[in-house]
Design an enzyme around this catalytic site. Structure first.
Site, PDB file in Angstrom:
ATOM      1  N   HIS A  60      34.666  30.188  41.138  1.00 56.41           N
ATOM      2  CA  HIS A  60      33.505  29.886  40.299  1.00 56.41           C
ATOM      3  C   HIS A  60      33.697  28.526  39.673  1.00 56.41           C
ATOM      4  O   HIS A  60      34.768  27.916  39.796  1.00 56.41           O
ATOM      5  CB  HIS A  60      33.278  30.983  39.255  1.00 56.41           C
ATOM      6  CG  HIS A  60      34.342  31.114  38.207  1.00 56.41           C
ATOM      7  ND1 HIS A  60      35.672  31.382  38.489  1.00 56.41           N
ATOM      8  CD2 HIS A  60      34.279  31.021  36.847  1.00 56.41           C
ATOM      9  CE1 HIS A  60      36.356  31.467  37.365  1.00 56.41           C
ATOM     10  NE2 HIS A  60      35.545  31.245  36.358  1.00 56.41           N
ATOM     11  N   ASP A  99      38.150  25.357  33.974  1.00 55.63           N
ATOM     12  CA  ASP A  99      39.598  25.622  34.070  1.00 55.63           C
ATOM     13  C   ASP A  99      40.023  25.930  35.509  1.00 55.63           C
ATOM     14  O   ASP A  99      41.183  25.751  35.866  1.00 55.63           O
ATOM     15  CB  ASP A  99      40.049  26.733  33.111  1.00 55.63           C
ATOM     16  CG  ASP A  99      39.271  28.024  33.205  1.00 55.63           C
ATOM     17  OD1 ASP A  99      38.037  27.965  33.308  1.00 55.63           O
ATOM     18  OD2 ASP A  99      39.897  29.103  33.165  1.00 55.63           O
ATOM     19  N   HIS A 100      39.065  26.332  36.355  1.00 55.87           N
ATOM     20  CA  HIS A 100      39.395  26.699  37.739  1.00 55.87           C
ATOM     21  C   HIS A 100      39.193  25.561  38.736  1.00 55.87           C
ATOM     22  O   HIS A 100      39.599  25.678  39.898  1.00 55.87           O
ATOM     23  CB  HIS A 100      38.563  27.918  38.173  1.00 55.87           C
ATOM     24  CG  HIS A 100      38.936  29.144  37.397  1.00 55.87           C
ATOM     25  ND1 HIS A 100      39.649  30.195  37.949  1.00 55.87           N
ATOM     26  CD2 HIS A 100      38.748  29.466  36.086  1.00 55.87           C
ATOM     27  CE1 HIS A 100      39.854  31.101  37.020  1.00 55.87           C
ATOM     28  NE2 HIS A 100      39.322  30.692  35.881  1.00 55.87           N
ATOM     29  N   HIS A 111      33.711  27.432  36.512  1.00 59.10           N
ATOM     30  CA  HIS A 111      34.299  27.172  35.197  1.00 59.10           C
ATOM     31  C   HIS A 111      35.352  26.074  35.335  1.00 59.10           C
ATOM     32  O   HIS A 111      36.168  26.098  36.268  1.00 59.10           O
ATOM     33  CB  HIS A 111      34.961  28.438  34.631  1.00 59.10           C
ATOM     34  CG  HIS A 111      34.120  29.188  33.658  1.00 59.10           C
ATOM     35  ND1 HIS A 111      34.214  30.553  33.504  1.00 59.10           N
ATOM     36  CD2 HIS A 111      33.175  28.773  32.755  1.00 59.10           C
ATOM     37  CE1 HIS A 111      33.364  30.950  32.561  1.00 59.10           C
ATOM     38  NE2 HIS A 111      32.728  29.892  32.102  1.00 59.10           N
ATOM     39  N   HIS A 134      31.072  37.956  36.053  1.00 60.45           N
ATOM     40  CA  HIS A 134      31.629  37.048  35.048  1.00 60.45           C
ATOM     41  C   HIS A 134      30.488  36.280  34.371  1.00 60.45           C
ATOM     42  O   HIS A 134      30.606  35.120  34.036  1.00 60.45           O
ATOM     43  CB  HIS A 134      32.603  36.105  35.778  1.00 60.45           C
ATOM     44  CG  HIS A 134      33.437  35.215  34.929  1.00 60.45           C
ATOM     45  ND1 HIS A 134      34.153  35.644  33.841  1.00 60.45           N
ATOM     46  CD2 HIS A 134      33.719  33.877  35.041  1.00 60.45           C
ATOM     47  CE1 HIS A 134      34.825  34.622  33.328  1.00 60.45           C
ATOM     48  NE2 HIS A 134      34.567  33.541  34.028  1.00 60.45           N
ATOM     49  N   ASP A 193      38.130  35.373  37.721  1.00 56.80           N
ATOM     50  CA  ASP A 193      37.737  35.909  36.413  1.00 56.80           C
ATOM     51  C   ASP A 193      36.618  36.922  36.619  1.00 56.80           C
ATOM     52  O   ASP A 193      35.558  36.579  37.149  1.00 56.80           O
ATOM     53  CB  ASP A 193      37.193  34.785  35.518  1.00 56.80           C
ATOM     54  CG  ASP A 193      38.244  33.775  35.111  1.00 56.80           C
ATOM     55  OD1 ASP A 193      39.428  34.017  35.362  1.00 56.80           O
ATOM     56  OD2 ASP A 193      37.856  32.740  34.530  1.00 56.80           O
ATOM     57  N   HIS A 248      46.588  34.088  34.374  1.00 61.72           N
ATOM     58  CA  HIS A 248      45.525  33.622  33.465  1.00 61.72           C
ATOM     59  C   HIS A 248      45.501  34.517  32.217  1.00 61.72           C
ATOM     60  O   HIS A 248      44.456  34.922  31.725  1.00 61.72           O
ATOM     61  CB  HIS A 248      44.211  33.724  34.267  1.00 61.72           C
ATOM     62  CG  HIS A 248      42.966  33.150  33.675  1.00 61.72           C
ATOM     63  ND1 HIS A 248      42.398  33.631  32.537  1.00 61.72           N
ATOM     64  CD2 HIS A 248      42.130  32.175  34.092  1.00 61.72           C
ATOM     65  CE1 HIS A 248      41.252  32.965  32.286  1.00 61.72           C
ATOM     66  NE2 HIS A 248      41.091  32.071  33.230  1.00 61.72           N
TER      67      HIS A 248
HETATM   68 ZN   LIG Z   1      35.813  31.787  34.281  1.00 60.46          ZN
HETATM   69 ZN   LIG Z   2      39.190  31.141  33.744  1.00 57.15          ZN
END
Ligand SMILES: [Zn+2]
Ligand SMILES: [Zn+2]
Length: 273
Positions: A60, A64-65, A62, A150, A173, A237
Site C-alpha cells: 500500500h 513508511d512502506h 503509506h 487498512h 498493515d 512493524h
Molecule cells: Zn499502513
Molecule cells: Zn505501516
C-alpha cells in the site's frame, strides 16, 4: 525459501529498526515486499543489493512502506549500470508514485547520464498495477494476492509467495480479514505487522489512538494464525517497538492463542522454510 526481515520498524523512527520491508529469496530469485526507510542498507547487511531483485511488491501507499523505493530504484539503476529493468507490482496509484519519484530525481538522473558513458537513459522501471485477487509469476515464485483491510488506506494488497511447496504470506498493515485468512491459509510462515492494543491504549495521544482501528493486534494475529493453520507467525512493524527484554511478554500473549512457533522480528531476522 528464505524470508529476511529487511526492516521491522514503523513510522516512528528507531535506530535499530529500518522501515517496514521483507525480502523473500528462493533459488536465485529475490523479491522485496515494501521499501521502508533504510531498506537498501539492510539489504546490504543481508549481502543483497537492489540489482539482485527480480521484483518489488508494494502492499500500500503509506509512506513508511514506500519512502525508500526511490533508493531501491536508483541503486538498482546504478549498480546494474543501466542495463536491467526493475519490475514493481503494487496497487492503483503506484505508477503515479514511481513516475513522480522519477520526476523528483530528474537532476540526478541527468547528471549521471552526462557523467557515465554506460548510462544512456534513466532508470528502467516496469510498474504493474495489480488488483487484489490477481496472481502472477516472478521467475519460479508464484505470487497470489488478496485484499486486506487498512482503511482509509485503499486499496491495500497482501501477498502469498509459493516456491516448491514452501509458502510465505506477507500481508502488510491490516486488520484480520478474509483476505488475510486466504493468503495465510496453511502457510509455513505468516508475517504480520502488529501493534499491542493494551499498550497503545495507555498513551493519551490522539494520533496514536487512531492506529487502533486499522492494525492487527498481537492477539488477533495469533488468532488468525491458529484459525487458518499457519505453522509459524513472524511479528514485524511492532508498535510500540519492544526492547529485547520485553520480547518474551509479547510472545507469551500470542502463545495463549497460537500453538505454533512465534518469532518477534528484528532487522535481518531470517526464517528458512
Ligand atoms: Zn499502513
Ligand atoms: Zn505501516
Amino acid at each position: 525459501m528464505d524470508v529476511v526481515l529487511t526492516g521491522t520498524g514503523s513510522p516512528l523512527p528507531d535506530p535499530n529498526r529500518a522501515g517496514p520491508s521483507t525480502l523473500v529469496r528462493a533459488g536465485k530469485t529475490c523479491i522485496l515486499i515494501d521499501a521502508g526507510r533504510g531498506v537498501v542498507m539492510r539489504m546490504a547487511g543481508a549481502g543483497l543489493f537492489p540489482s539482485f531483485l527480480a521484483a518489488v511488491l508494494v502492499t500500500h501507499l503509506h509512506s513508511d512502506h514506500i519512502c525508500a523505493l526511490n533508493d531501491v530504484i536508483t541503486t538498482h539503476w546504478v549498480m546494474s549500470q543501466g542495463s536491467a529493468t526493475l519490475t514493481v507490482y503494487g496497487p492503483a496509484g503506484i505508477a503515479q508514485f514511481v513516475e513522480r519519484q522519477m520526476a523528483a530525481l530528474e537532476a540526478d538522473i541527468g547528471y549521471r547520464i552526462e557523467h557515465h558513458d554506460q548510462l544512456t537513459e534513466g532508470p528502467k522501471v516496469d510498474v504493474i498495477e495489480i488488483e487484489a485477487g490477481d496472481s502472477f509469476q516472478v521467475n519460479d515464485i508464484t505470487v497470489s494476492t488478496a485484499p486486506t483491510e487498512h482503511s482509509p488506506a485503499r486499496p491495500t494488497i497482501g501477498f502469498r509467495l509459493e516456491h516448491e511447496g514452501s509458502v510465505a504470506a506477507i500481508v502488510g498493515d491490516t486488520l484480520p480479514c478474509d483476505g488475510v485468512d486466504t493468503l495465510a491459509s496453511n502457510a509455513d510462515v505468516y508475517v504480520q505487522t502488529v501493534i499491542r492494543r493494551d499498550l497503545v491504549e495507555l498513551v493519551p495521544i490522539e494520533m496514536l489512538q487512531d492506529i487502533l482501528d486499522y492494525h492487527s493486534g498481537v492477539i488477533e494475529a495469533a488468532q488468525t494464525g491458529a484459525r487458518v493453520g499457519v505453522k509459524q507467525i513472524v511479528f514485524t512493524h511492532m508498535v510500540p517497538a519492544p526492547s529485547p527484554d520485553q520480547y518474551s511478554e509479547w510472545v507469551a500473549r500470542a502463545a495463549e492463542h497460537f500453538d505454533g512457533e512465534i518469532v518477534l522480528g528484528e532487522d535481518l531476522t531470517t526464517i528458512t522454510i
